[in-house]
Design a protein around this motif. Structure first.
Motif, PDB file in Angstrom:
ATOM      1  N   LYS A   1      -9.680   8.666 -27.534  1.00 29.06           N
ATOM      2  CA  LYS A   1      -9.959   7.900 -28.757  1.00 29.06           C
ATOM      3  C   LYS A   1      -8.698   7.122 -29.117  1.00 29.06           C
ATOM      4  O   LYS A   1      -7.602   7.457 -28.696  1.00 29.06           O
ATOM      5  CB  LYS A   1     -10.326   8.853 -29.900  1.00 29.06           C
ATOM      6  N   ALA A   2      -8.811   6.102 -29.932  1.00 33.08           N
ATOM      7  CA  ALA A   2      -7.661   5.252 -30.249  1.00 33.08           C
ATOM      8  C   ALA A   2      -6.750   5.868 -31.309  1.00 33.08           C
ATOM      9  O   ALA A   2      -5.837   5.222 -31.808  1.00 33.08           O
ATOM     10  CB  ALA A   2      -8.155   3.885 -30.707  1.00 33.08           C
ATOM     11  N   GLY A   3      -6.940   7.159 -31.642  1.00 34.19           N
ATOM     12  CA  GLY A   3      -6.223   7.817 -32.736  1.00 34.19           C
ATOM     13  C   GLY A   3      -4.711   7.726 -32.669  1.00 34.19           C
ATOM     14  O   GLY A   3      -4.050   7.448 -33.663  1.00 34.19           O
ATOM     15  N   PHE A   4      -4.132   7.925 -31.486  1.00 33.84           N
ATOM     16  CA  PHE A   4      -2.671   7.973 -31.388  1.00 33.84           C
ATOM     17  C   PHE A   4      -2.033   6.614 -31.615  1.00 33.84           C
ATOM     18  O   PHE A   4      -1.004   6.495 -32.256  1.00 33.84           O
ATOM     19  CB  PHE A   4      -2.247   8.549 -30.038  1.00 33.84           C
ATOM     20  N   ALA A   5      -2.661   5.573 -31.087  1.00 32.41           N
ATOM     21  CA  ALA A   5      -2.100   4.233 -31.229  1.00 32.41           C
ATOM     22  C   ALA A   5      -2.071   3.808 -32.693  1.00 32.41           C
ATOM     23  O   ALA A   5      -1.244   2.989 -33.091  1.00 32.41           O
ATOM     24  CB  ALA A   5      -2.903   3.236 -30.398  1.00 32.41           C
ATOM     25  N   SER A   6      -2.960   4.372 -33.485  1.00 38.97           N
ATOM     26  CA  SER A   6      -3.022   3.949 -34.890  1.00 38.97           C
ATOM     27  C   SER A   6      -2.586   5.072 -35.833  1.00 38.97           C
ATOM     28  O   SER A   6      -2.989   5.107 -36.981  1.00 38.97           O
ATOM     29  CB  SER A   6      -4.444   3.501 -35.231  1.00 38.97           C
ATOM     30  N   LEU A   7      -1.747   5.991 -35.329  1.00 36.13           N
ATOM     31  CA  LEU A   7      -1.272   7.095 -36.166  1.00 36.13           C
ATOM     32  C   LEU A   7      -0.525   6.550 -37.389  1.00 36.13           C
ATOM     33  O   LEU A   7       0.469   5.841 -37.246  1.00 36.13           O
ATOM     34  CB  LEU A   7      -0.329   7.975 -35.326  1.00 36.13           C
ATOM     35  N   GLN A   8      -1.008   6.872 -38.559  1.00 33.33           N
ATOM     36  CA  GLN A   8      -0.380   6.373 -39.786  1.00 33.33           C
ATOM     37  C   GLN A   8       0.638   7.397 -40.284  1.00 33.33           C
ATOM     38  O   GLN A   8       0.352   8.593 -40.312  1.00 33.33           O
ATOM     39  CB  GLN A   8      -1.429   6.171 -40.881  1.00 33.33           C
ATOM     40  N   LEU A   9       1.817   6.910 -40.690  1.00 34.62           N
ATOM     41  CA  LEU A   9       2.846   7.800 -41.220  1.00 34.62           C
ATOM     42  C   LEU A   9       3.119   7.475 -42.688  1.00 34.62           C
ATOM     43  O   LEU A   9       3.024   6.325 -43.091  1.00 34.62           O
ATOM     44  CB  LEU A   9       4.144   7.635 -40.421  1.00 34.62           C
ATOM     45  N   VAL A  10       3.449   8.498 -43.459  1.00 38.15           N
ATOM     46  CA  VAL A  10       3.894   8.284 -44.841  1.00 38.15           C
ATOM     47  C   VAL A  10       5.255   8.947 -45.009  1.00 38.15           C
ATOM     48  O   VAL A  10       5.581   9.916 -44.313  1.00 38.15           O
ATOM     49  CB  VAL A  10       2.897   8.839 -45.892  1.00 38.15           C
ATOM     50  N   GLU A  11       6.063   8.411 -45.938  1.00 38.05           N
ATOM     51  CA  GLU A  11       7.420   8.904 -46.109  1.00 38.05           C
ATOM     52  C   GLU A  11       7.422  10.255 -46.824  1.00 38.05           C
ATOM     53  O   GLU A  11       6.681  10.456 -47.778  1.00 38.05           O
ATOM     54  CB  GLU A  11       8.230   7.885 -46.920  1.00 38.05           C
ATOM     55  N   ASN A  12       8.266  11.154 -46.361  1.00 36.61           N
ATOM     56  CA  ASN A  12       8.430  12.436 -47.035  1.00 36.61           C
ATOM     57  C   ASN A  12       9.322  12.275 -48.258  1.00 36.61           C
ATOM     58  O   ASN A  12      10.116  11.330 -48.328  1.00 36.61           O
ATOM     59  CB  ASN A  12       9.056  13.450 -46.060  1.00 36.61           C
TER      60      ASN A  12
END
Ligand code: CTP
Ligand code: CA
Length: 220
Positions: free
Chosen positions: A108-119
């Motif tokens: 699935k394309a999940g890894f390419a579009s992994l979203q990150l947020v700042e801690n």
């Protein structure tokens, strides 16, 4: 002076992507654990808030184990009030925006579009407390600097940005992260003190002496 209460964070944080994967870094926890041991040996009451590491907990410190940066922040706030806060942990700067409940599939394309947020920046939050700010707030800075002058400049910038009282700066260009030895600069607003390359236990003993001396002296 009765035994000062010192909160130390150590190790990495790990930020889950799914049940089997996470984002993290190479912190071994050695420097923070050695500092906790040194301060406990000075008679301080030490709360050690630690991410996952594979080393033995130091004698005489109360160990609080956490996984993520959010858990580390909560554990630190719950451990207040304290006379000093020393942030040695290599807190992951970012975490996945969502924690997948089941293992992500590579097709699935999940890894390419992994979203990150700042801690959250735990050190800056502790420095900015109005009612419960520890008298002494210390940060560590891991930098890949070209020389000592560059390292000091990076440390000074970090001191201002974090609002803490001291930055212990080390150059991680070599094997300091995860290795047994380290060399550091202790940078405050009005001075800079180098500690030459040595085993992390030796560095920790010297840092412990400096912290205890500062806590014994009237601050501000
Ligand atoms: N720190 C923190 N919370 C974060 C990131 C860092 O409390 N989310 C603390 C660390 O424990 C350390 C200090 O801030 O005491 C400096 O960490 P460092 O990674 O060197 O600095 P950053 O502000 O994250 O900047 P950068 O990684 O871009 O150099
Ligand atoms: Ca960082």
């Amino acid at each position: 002076m009765s035994a000062p209460h010192i909160i130390i964070t150590a190790g990495p944080t790990i930020e889950p992507i799914d049940p089997v994967r996470f984002l993290s870094n190479h912190s071994s926890g050695r420097q923070g654990y050695a500092l906790a041991a040194a301060l406990a040996a000075h008679g301080a009451r030490v709360t050690l808030v630690s991410g996952p590491v594979s080393i033995e907990p130091p004698a005489g410190a109360e160990l609080v184990k956490v996984q993520t940066a959010l858990e580390m922040r909560d554990a630190v706030m719950a451990a207040l009030p304290a006379d000093a806060y020393i942030g040695v942990a290599a807190v992951a700067d970012w975490r996945p925006a969502t924690r997948h409940a089941s293992k992500m599939k590579t097709d699935k394309a999940g890894f390419a579009s992994l979203q990150l947020v700042e801690n959250p920046d735990i050190l800056r939050e502790v420095s900015g407390l109005t009612d419960r700010r520890p008298r002494l707030v210390v940060g560590f800075a891991a930098e890949t600097a070209s020389d000592g002058g560059a390292l000091e400049a990076l440390a000074r910038a970090k001191l201002e940005r974090k609002g803490c009282d001291l930055i212990i700066a080390n150059d991680v260009s070599g094997d300091a992260m995860g290795g047994a030895e380290n060399s550091v600069l202790i940078v405050s607003r009005d001075e800079v003190k180098p500690i030459a390359r040595a085993h992390k236990d030796v560095i920790a003993a010297k840092l412990g002496d400096s912290v205890m001396a500062l806590l014994r002296a009237p601050l501000r």
